[in-house]
Motif scaffolding. Structure first.
Motif, PDB file in Angstrom:
ATOM      1  N   PHE A  64       1.109 -13.787  11.500  1.00  0.00           N
ATOM      2  CA  PHE A  64       1.315 -14.598  10.306  1.00  0.00           C
ATOM      3  C   PHE A  64       2.756 -15.065  10.230  1.00  0.00           C
ATOM      4  O   PHE A  64       3.671 -14.398  10.696  1.00  0.00           O
ATOM      5  N   ILE A  65       2.940 -16.240   9.669  1.00  0.00           N
ATOM      6  CA  ILE A  65       4.259 -16.867   9.565  1.00  0.00           C
ATOM      7  C   ILE A  65       5.027 -16.192   8.435  1.00  0.00           C
ATOM      8  O   ILE A  65       4.559 -16.141   7.301  1.00  0.00           O
ATOM      9  N   VAL A  66       6.216 -15.664   8.758  1.00  0.00           N
ATOM     10  CA  VAL A  66       7.006 -14.949   7.756  1.00  0.00           C
ATOM     11  C   VAL A  66       8.304 -15.639   7.381  1.00  0.00           C
ATOM     12  O   VAL A  66       8.913 -15.288   6.372  1.00  0.00           O
ATOM     13  N   SER A  67       8.739 -16.606   8.194  1.00  0.00           N
ATOM     14  CA  SER A  67      10.019 -17.224   7.899  1.00  0.00           C
ATOM     15  C   SER A  67      10.151 -18.557   8.618  1.00  0.00           C
ATOM     16  O   SER A  67       9.488 -18.798   9.634  1.00  0.00           O
ATOM     17  N   ARG A  68      11.040 -19.386   8.064  1.00  0.00           N
ATOM     18  CA  ARG A  68      11.376 -20.668   8.683  1.00  0.00           C
ATOM     19  C   ARG A  68      12.871 -20.890   8.525  1.00  0.00           C
ATOM     20  O   ARG A  68      13.446 -20.655   7.466  1.00  0.00           O
ATOM     21  N   ASN A  69      13.505 -21.383   9.598  1.00  0.00           N
ATOM     22  CA  ASN A  69      14.904 -21.776   9.577  1.00  0.00           C
ATOM     23  C   ASN A  69      14.974 -23.152  10.234  1.00  0.00           C
ATOM     24  O   ASN A  69      14.880 -23.253  11.455  1.00  0.00           O
ATOM     25  N   ASN A  70      15.097 -24.197   9.432  1.00  0.00           N
ATOM     26  CA  ASN A  70      15.007 -25.586   9.886  1.00  0.00           C
ATOM     27  C   ASN A  70      13.641 -25.798  10.538  1.00  0.00           C
ATOM     28  O   ASN A  70      12.642 -25.640   9.864  1.00  0.00           O
ATOM     29  N   ASP A  71      13.578 -26.126  11.825  1.00  0.00           N
ATOM     30  CA  ASP A  71      12.291 -26.317  12.504  1.00  0.00           C
ATOM     31  C   ASP A  71      11.867 -25.098  13.308  1.00  0.00           C
ATOM     32  O   ASP A  71      10.945 -25.160  14.107  1.00  0.00           O
ATOM     33  N   TYR A  74       8.978 -18.117  12.448  1.00  0.00           N
ATOM     34  CA  TYR A  74       8.852 -16.770  12.984  1.00  0.00           C
ATOM     35  C   TYR A  74       7.489 -16.205  12.576  1.00  0.00           C
ATOM     36  O   TYR A  74       7.117 -16.249  11.404  1.00  0.00           O
ATOM     37  N   VAL A  75       6.762 -15.699  13.571  1.00  0.00           N
ATOM     38  CA  VAL A  75       5.425 -15.148  13.375  1.00  0.00           C
ATOM     39  C   VAL A  75       5.466 -13.658  13.692  1.00  0.00           C
ATOM     40  O   VAL A  75       5.913 -13.261  14.767  1.00  0.00           O
ATOM     41  N   VAL A  76       4.993 -12.828  12.772  1.00  0.00           N
ATOM     42  CA  VAL A  76       4.900 -11.393  13.004  1.00  0.00           C
ATOM     43  C   VAL A  76       3.515 -11.082  13.553  1.00  0.00           C
ATOM     44  O   VAL A  76       2.508 -11.605  13.077  1.00  0.00           O
ATOM     45  N   THR A  77       3.478 -10.249  14.566  1.00  0.00           N
ATOM     46  CA  THR A  77       2.228  -9.804  15.177  1.00  0.00           C
ATOM     47  C   THR A  77       2.435  -8.381  15.675  1.00  0.00           C
ATOM     48  O   THR A  77       3.447  -7.747  15.384  1.00  0.00           O
ATOM     49  N   ASN A  78       1.480  -7.881  16.430  1.00  0.00           N
ATOM     50  CA  ASN A  78       1.595  -6.556  17.036  1.00  0.00           C
ATOM     51  C   ASN A  78       2.191  -6.695  18.433  1.00  0.00           C
ATOM     52  O   ASN A  78       1.879  -7.647  19.151  1.00  0.00           O
ATOM     53  N   SER A  79       2.996  -5.717  18.847  1.00  0.00           N
ATOM     54  CA  SER A  79       3.582  -5.801  20.186  1.00  0.00           C
ATOM     55  C   SER A  79       2.538  -5.624  21.278  1.00  0.00           C
ATOM     56  O   SER A  79       2.734  -6.107  22.389  1.00  0.00           O
ATOM     57  N   HIS A  80       1.397  -4.992  20.978  1.00  0.00           N
ATOM     58  CA  HIS A  80       0.368  -4.902  22.014  1.00  0.00           C
ATOM     59  C   HIS A  80      -0.230  -6.282  22.318  1.00  0.00           C
ATOM     60  O   HIS A  80      -0.831  -6.476  23.351  1.00  0.00           O
TER      61      HIS A  80
END
Length: 146
Positions: A64-71, A74-80
């Motif tokens: 899921f998208i957690v942040s934006r800085n200009n264009d 950042y998407v958080v997911t599982n490292s697996h």
């Protein structure tokens, strides 16, 4: 990005240890209906296709998208999901597919962040800053096709 990660790392770690589906926000922070939760999950979730060689799909997951800085998003997911990947195709709720090779994994946690570029305006997930172990949270992954 580091500030975003340090601010949310503990909250997300709790959620990821409980479930593999990666959309989290605290019910105490919001008074939302089921349809509102579904709309937010649909708009902020992304499907992740993982390639180990840059061409062949080797796995999949969601985030899921957690942040934006200009264009830059950042998407958080599982490292697996990202462990063996060298390229990631991210499918957004509007059908756009973005390919990126930028991911960061966190040692000791099943937690990763994928970075991608887009000039489109995507909604950002709202994370509860005060979620605690035992507190009710809503969790969702990539919405199934209707």
């Amino acid at each position: 990005m580091q500030h975003i990660l340090s601010k949310t790392k503990d909250v997300l770690a709790v959620a990821f240890l409980v479930t593999a589906s990666p959309f989290v926000f605290s019910s105490s922070a919001f008074a939302l209906t089921g349809p509102e939760v579904n709309r937010i999950a649909t708009e902020t979730s992304v499907h992740i296709s993982v390639s180990e060689d840059g061409e062949t799909t080797a796995g999949a997951g969601s985030g899921f998208i957690v942040s934006r800085n200009n264009d830059t998003y950042y998407v958080v997911t599982n490292s697996h999901v990202t462990d063996d990947g060298v390229a990631f195709a991210l499918r957004m709720h509007d059908g756009e597919i973005v390919v990126t090779d930028k991911s960061t994994e966190f040692a000791g946690l099943d937690l990763a962040v994928i970075e991608f570029e887009s000039n489109r305006d995507y909604p950002i997930s709202t994370l509860a800053p005060d979620a605690e172990v035992g507190q009710e949270v809503f969790v969702s992954g990539w919405p199934p096709p209707h």
